[in-house]
Motif scaffolding. Structure first.
Motif, PDB file in Angstrom:
ATOM      1  N   ASN A  47       0.837  -1.202   0.000  1.00  0.00           N
ATOM      2  CA  ASN A  47       0.000   0.000   0.000  1.00  0.00           C
ATOM      3  C   ASN A  47       0.869   1.248   0.000  1.00  0.00           C
ATOM      4  OD1 ASN A  47      -2.178   1.801   0.397  1.00  0.00           O
ATOM      5  ND2 ASN A  47      -1.942   1.668   2.620  1.00  0.00           N
ATOM      6  N   ASN A  96      -0.185   0.106  -3.942  1.00  0.00           N
ATOM      7  CA  ASN A  96       0.110  -1.180  -4.568  1.00  0.00           C
ATOM      8  C   ASN A  96       0.807  -1.027  -5.920  1.00  0.00           C
ATOM      9  OD1 ASN A  96      -0.541  -3.484  -6.431  1.00  0.00           O
ATOM     10  ND2 ASN A  96      -1.400  -4.330  -4.576  1.00  0.00           N
ATOM     11  N   VAL A 127      -4.789   2.347  -3.469  1.00  0.00           N
ATOM     12  CA  VAL A 127      -4.380   2.640  -2.090  1.00  0.00           C
ATOM     13  C   VAL A 127      -5.476   2.190  -1.127  1.00  0.00           C
ATOM     14  CG1 VAL A 127      -2.978   4.617  -2.813  1.00  0.00           C
ATOM     15  CG2 VAL A 127      -5.303   5.003  -2.015  1.00  0.00           C
ATOM     16  N   PHE A 128      -5.075   1.884   0.076  1.00  0.00           N
ATOM     17  CA  PHE A 128      -6.024   1.420   1.094  1.00  0.00           C
ATOM     18  C   PHE A 128      -6.703   2.598   1.779  1.00  0.00           C
ATOM     19  CE2 PHE A 128      -4.218  -3.018   2.411  1.00  0.00           C
ATOM     20  CZ  PHE A 128      -4.624  -3.522   1.192  1.00  0.00           C
TER      21      PHE A 128
END
Ligand code: PMP
Ligand code: GLN
Length: 383
Positions: free
Chosen positions: A166, A168, A174-175
């Motif tokens: 992250n 990635n 993205v988280f």
């Protein structure tokens, strides 16, 4: 002589394959991720000064104290997270070594580790080299959202570790904070460790913020978090990174680290410590790379590529269905390199079971003139 390969199905990494092909054919290399512009001259001066000052012998095994202190100060400023420089930070020979070391320090033969595909190409071989089993959960274009229920379904009594990346590479996703909560819930329910590859922590766009495992108390307690100065300081060839983990995990990490590399390049650690002390060295990277991203996008679009959202990393994913629907992505990347002089990375190689998609990855960590020249070459595709 019979050799029982530990990695019988593993060939040469796609990054070497495509960079070699690009060099052989004089293509503009937007495949392997590395900048083609110089790093900060102050960093180079600091390296030369450290070498001339006589810092040319072994560094302490876990890393130069000044560098570990600078990393701890950075994490405090960045996240408000207190990390103990002595017991929780280990300097490694790049993120690749840190990832391998973390994996080797906690996986036994027969254990399982969960990967979210597309997954960076070093993860599965590092797991296999321990006699452990990578268990792949596929994320799908265009947004590569994680279905955490599916991830939990992949957990078995042998699962020890979940790897996340992250932002990635290559998905560029993205988280959210909710992603971290879901991950933490699974890790706690099944008592799993987490290996968080956060090498692109500073390369996040469009107002999103990086959700680090270091800021999430439940994850902080059970995670290795891995970083790379190669990304942050535009110096991929220096091969220096670090791992942050709670003392018990760091102690296991160091048991492997000390016999894999022992210690990392001393003058470079001095230079990095000096450079990191100035927050300006790592702040502002998003704006810098967002500009690069904007320079490449129009060229790709006018060539007929359909762009996927690039939320993070220094890569742009592009769907080429409208250009050569007849080609698989490995063949397309080769064709584009040979026939049009621009090298990219096929995304299917990052999947255990590649989905039916036609996507390649371009690196935009390049000088304006490189991105313009690539756009000019690609423009011929659209005519
Ligand atoms: N993880 C990811 C997701 C990467 O993209 C890379 C390399 N670019 C690495 C790890 C390895 O970093 P390093 O060059 O510091 O070994
Ligand atoms: N991480 C880089 C990329 O994704 C490549 C690093 C390497 O070649 N090992 O392009």
């Amino acid at each position: 002589m019979p050799i029982h390969s530990k990695l019988p199905a593993i060939g040469t990494t796609i990054f070497s394959v495509m960079s070699t092909l690009a060099a052989e054919h004089g293509a503009i290399n937007l495949s392997q991720g590395f900048p083609d512009y110089p790093c900060d001259p102050a960093l180079l001066d600091a390296l030369a000064a450290a070498a001339h000052a006589g810092h040319n012998q072994y560094a302490p095994m876990a890393g130069l104290p000044a560098l570990r202190a600078a990393i701890a100060a950075k994490l405090l400023l960045q996240h408000g997270t207190a990390v103990d420089a002595d017991s929780e930070i280990t300097v490694a020979a790049g993120a690749t070594q840190a990832l391998f070391t973390a994996i080797a320090s906690v996986l036994q033969a027969g254990d399982e580790a969960i990967l979210l595909d597309p997954s960076y190409d070093s993860y599965a071989p590092s797991i296999l080299a321990q006699g452990a089993k990578p268990v792949h959960v596929a994320l799908m274009a265009p947004d590569f959202k994680v279905d955490w229920e599916q991830v939990e379904h992949a957990v078995t009594p042998r699962t020890r570790l979940i790897l996340i990346n992250n932002p990635n590479n290559p998905a560029t996703s993205v988280f959210s904070a909710a992603d971290l909560d879901a991950l933490a819930a699974i890790a706690e329910r099944h008592d799993l460790l987490v290996l968080a590859d956060e090498v692109y922590e500073h390369l996040i766009y469009d107002g999103a913020t990086h959700q680090s495992v270091l800021t999430h108390p439940a994850l902080r307690a059970r995670s290795f978090a891995v970083y790379s100065f190669g990304k942050t300081f535009h110096a991929t060839g220096w091969k220096i990174g670090y791992c942050v983990a709670p003392p018990a995990l760091s102690a296991e990490f160091r048991k492997i680290h000390q016999f894999l590399v022992f210690a990392v390049n001393t003058p470079a650690q001095h230079a990095l410590a000096a450079h990191l002390a100035d927050p300006a060295s790592w702040q502002g990277l998003s704006a810098f790379f967002a500009e690069r991203r904007a320079l490449l996008a129009p060229g790709l679009e006018s060539a007929g590529f359909k762009l996927l959202p690039s939320q993070g990393t220094y890569f742009q994913l592009a769907d080429y269905s409208a250009i050569r629907p007849d080609l698989e992505d490995v063949a397309f990347a080769r064709w584009l390199t040979l026939e049009h002089g621009v090298a990219s990375i096929p995304v299917s190689v990052f999947y255990q079971q590649p989905p039916a998609q036609k996507i390649v990855r371009f690196c935009f960590a390049k000088q304006t003139q490189t991105l313009q020249a690539a756009s000019e070459r690609l423009a011929r595709l659209g005519t």
